[in-house]
Design a protein around this motif. Structure first.
Motif: not given
Length: 416
Positions: A247-253, A264, A276, A280
């Protein structure tokens, strides 16, 4: 990996060093490199060496080599000195096999001055590594350490680690990587990566996780490390941490491949967030990162289905079914339309499922019977129920509805 000396500076130092005798002081306290005296090259060889070096500095590498090949040095020291130069020149020329031959001759002579002999050994080891002579390279790296007393060079441990990695000697990789890290003046990503590779190949995934948990904070800009950590959490069945990291990786692109986005979203769906996951997945499907094909359309339909978004689920099951005229997917679409009380829309879709082919067509006929019954189309409902009764999978359910339909038709005075 091409490792060649900065020849101009190295050879200048060598030439100047060859003109004098280095004094020896406190010999007992010094390492072999410091104890090894330098001496002058013989007069005949010195002229060729100087002429060759001048050609080299003028950018005439082939000419520099040709001059040395005609040098005909006298004595072991002069020969080793010329061989060292030839090895360096051939390495710069890219002729590694020839370079290795001359460097080996210079190293085996074991007669050059301390700095020259150390530098020659290291270059020889580097070329052996490049030419995939891993065991020999390892041996000479350690000989270089012993001779130069430089056992705190993390870059050399990294090269030894590369050799052990190629040899798949994972325990030695771990040992060398730890030694290198203990001497590194700043975090060495290459050495950490070696440890990660070793633990992965030893199937010690929890230890691999520990390495990544150190690496991620140290090299935060490296998005691949975040993804690797999420994947290793999966391997160790730590799904909560895996999802959090994804999730953190996704939000950071950082999730920029279809595979990573798919994993994910699957984790999201499995951990109570199918809506969700659907949003996505749908976003990246429409953008083109995820290929639009039957499999991916079915995955998206499944996410919406789990989220109880029947309209969207039915839509994507229909799109997936249309790709290859899949009867099972049309059946799923029809069932969801019926569940959403869209009976008129469900009927043609269920008919398509029968036409496309099903292992148990009775399933579609039974759904058709229920849809027609809901629309009070008793004659059609009766027909479909009778067809469903011919399928062993739906025979019992269909027969129970046949009696019900007959009663409804009697009440409404409809002839079946």
């Amino acid at each position: 990996m091409r490792q060649v000396n900065k020849l101009a500076s190295a050879l200048l130092l060598s030439l100047s060093a060859g003109l004098v005798l280095a004094p020896v002081a406190n010999a007992a306290e010094k390492c072999p490199m410091e104890l090894r005296q330098s001496k002058a090259v013989g007069e005949s060889a010195a002229k060729k060496v100087q002429k060759s070096f001048q050609s080299y500095t003028d950018g005439k590498l082939d000419e520099a080599i040709a001059i040395l090949l005609e040098a005909n040095p006298k004595g072991e020291f002069d020969k080793a000195y010329v061989d060292r130069m030839l090895g360096n020149f051939y390495a710069e020329k890219g002729q590694m096999g020839t370079a290795i031959k001359y460097l080996k001759s210079a190293v085996d002579a074991d007669i050059l001055g301390g700095t020259d002999h150390a530098g020659t050994m290291k270059l020889y080891a580097d070329l052996l590594l490049q030419e995939k002579k891993f065991k020999e390279a390892i041996s000479y790296y350690y000989k270089w350490m012993d001779f130069s007393c430089k056992k705190d060079d993390s870059s050399v441990y990294r090269r030894i680690g590369v050799a052990y990695t190629e040899l798949k000697e994972w325990d030695k990789v771990l040992s060398v990587a730890d030694q290198g890290l203990s001497h590194a003046t700043s975090p060495d990503k290459g050495l950490y990566q070696m440890k990660l590779t070793a633990y992965f190949n030893k199937k010690q995934y929890k230890d691999a996780v520990k390495v990544l948990e150190i690496m991620v904070p140290l090299f935060q800009e490296d998005k691949t490390l975040w993804v690797q950590l999420a994947q290793f959490y999966l391997l160790t069945e730590d799904y909560t941490k895996s999802l959090a990291t994804y999730d953190l990786s996704y939000r950071n692109g950082y999730l920029d491949t279809a595979g990573n986005v798919t994993r994910y979203t699957q984790l999201l769906a499995q951990n109570g967030s199918p809506y969700r996951a659907a949003k996505v997945f749908e976003k990246h499907l429409k953008e083109g990162l995820i290929e639009t094909n039957e499999k991916n359309l079915s995955i998206l339909a499944g996410f919406y289905h789990n989220a109880k978004e029947l309209k969207e689920a039915a839509e994507y099951y229909g799109k997936a079914a249309a790709v290859s005229n899949d009867g099972k997917l049309y059946l799923k679409q029809g069932r969801l339309l019926a569940l959403d009380q869209k009976y008129s829309e469900a009927i043609p879709v269920l008919q398509k499922s029968v036409e496309a082919g099903l292992d148990n067509p009775g399933e579609a006929h039974f759904e058709l019977a229920l849809a027609h019954l809901s629309l009070k189309q008793y004659k059609s409902a009766y027909k479909e129920a009778k067809l469903a009764a011919n399928d062993k999978k739906t025979e019992r359910s269909a027969k129970s509805y046949i009696a019900y339909i007959e009663e409804k038709a009697r009440i409404h005075k409809i002839t079946l």
